[in-house]
Design a protein around this motif. Sequence first.
Motif, PDB file in Angstrom:
ATOM      1  N   ASN A  52       0.823  -1.210   0.000  1.00  0.00           N
ATOM      2  CA  ASN A  52       0.000   0.000   0.000  1.00  0.00           C
ATOM      3  C   ASN A  52       0.852   1.253   0.000  1.00  0.00           C
ATOM      4  N   GLY A  87      -4.803  -1.528  -8.619  1.00  0.00           N
ATOM      5  CA  GLY A  87      -5.885  -1.141  -7.729  1.00  0.00           C
ATOM      6  C   GLY A  87      -5.575  -1.516  -6.302  1.00  0.00           C
ATOM      7  N   ARG A  88      -5.681  -0.538  -5.398  1.00  0.00           N
ATOM      8  CA  ARG A  88      -5.395  -0.798  -3.987  1.00  0.00           C
ATOM      9  C   ARG A  88      -6.420  -1.777  -3.391  1.00  0.00           C
ATOM     10  N   SER A  89      -7.666  -1.691  -3.837  1.00  0.00           N
ATOM     11  CA  SER A  89      -8.698  -2.572  -3.297  1.00  0.00           C
ATOM     12  C   SER A  89      -8.419  -4.039  -3.631  1.00  0.00           C
ATOM     13  N   THR A  90      -7.937  -4.291  -4.844  1.00  0.00           N
ATOM     14  CA  THR A  90      -7.609  -5.673  -5.226  1.00  0.00           C
ATOM     15  C   THR A  90      -6.480  -6.222  -4.363  1.00  0.00           C
ATOM     16  N   ASN A 122      -5.599  -5.218  -1.338  1.00  0.00           N
ATOM     17  CA  ASN A 122      -6.046  -5.394   0.044  1.00  0.00           C
ATOM     18  C   ASN A 122      -6.981  -6.591   0.189  1.00  0.00           C
ATOM     19  N   THR A 123      -7.830  -6.825  -0.831  1.00  0.00           N
ATOM     20  CA  THR A 123      -8.734  -7.976  -0.763  1.00  0.00           C
ATOM     21  C   THR A 123      -7.950  -9.285  -0.772  1.00  0.00           C
TER      22      THR A 123
END
Length: 270
Positions: A50, A61-64, A66-67
């Motif tokens: 991150n 993508g940060r969400s990918t 983190n998931t």
Amino acid sequence: MDNSLPLLAIDQRIIELEAQISASRLAKRWGLAWITLGNILLIGAVVAGNMLIDFSKPGNGRSTLNTIGTILTVLSILISVTFWIVARSSEREETVQLLQSQAERRSLEVITEPQTAASQPFQEYYRSIPDLRDEYRKSAERYRGRHNLFQLTVIIGSILTSVSTTAAAEQGIWSWIAVGLSALVSISAGVIAYFKFRERSLNLQQTADSIDQEMQAYSLRIRRYRNLAPEEASSTFAEELERIREEQRKKELQLEQPPEAVPQQRPQPL
């Protein structure tokens, strides 16, 4: 009635159980290391991603991240905790079986040994020897665990210090992390050098193995106890056990001395 065959069968069972207990304890230590250091490193990798990855580029993508990182972390925690619980349960079950086998062996030895007024004090002394041996082994395992913990801290801390130093060029906080990790590595290395956990563990394990070998030799009447009368064999066994314990005490005192206090052998003039 010849009870040598039952004794040999029980001895074989005890040896197998001790090997299984050692394997279970090793698995439990690896599980504990996985729970702590492994999961911490995994969480640290997600945090570093991150902070260091440039998510402004297309496809990042940060969400990918983190998931995926969260799923892997949760699975790692669940699997590592389950692994540790299973290893601990196996160790407890095998320890109970070992204690039962040792009690069975001692009861069989009492039957085979003629009980006289002179031999009763020795029988009480002999029954305390397995507890002494087990105490040496437990102490050896404690020191071995401490050494492995600090050694892993030095190894992993050194790697993370290099990574943090490299990342400090991008983010200023990493320079402080590198300083903290470097201090942790130095402290761990100093603790290892001062307390000498590895040397203490090795000495205790060697003493426990020597006691175990002496007990086997005395029970089977081999080596130094061959063709000896019961009273003479008992006396020889007690003397040998006291010699082993005295050597262990000397090793402990030697480890307590600072390096400059250990006498150095000077070369003899020709």
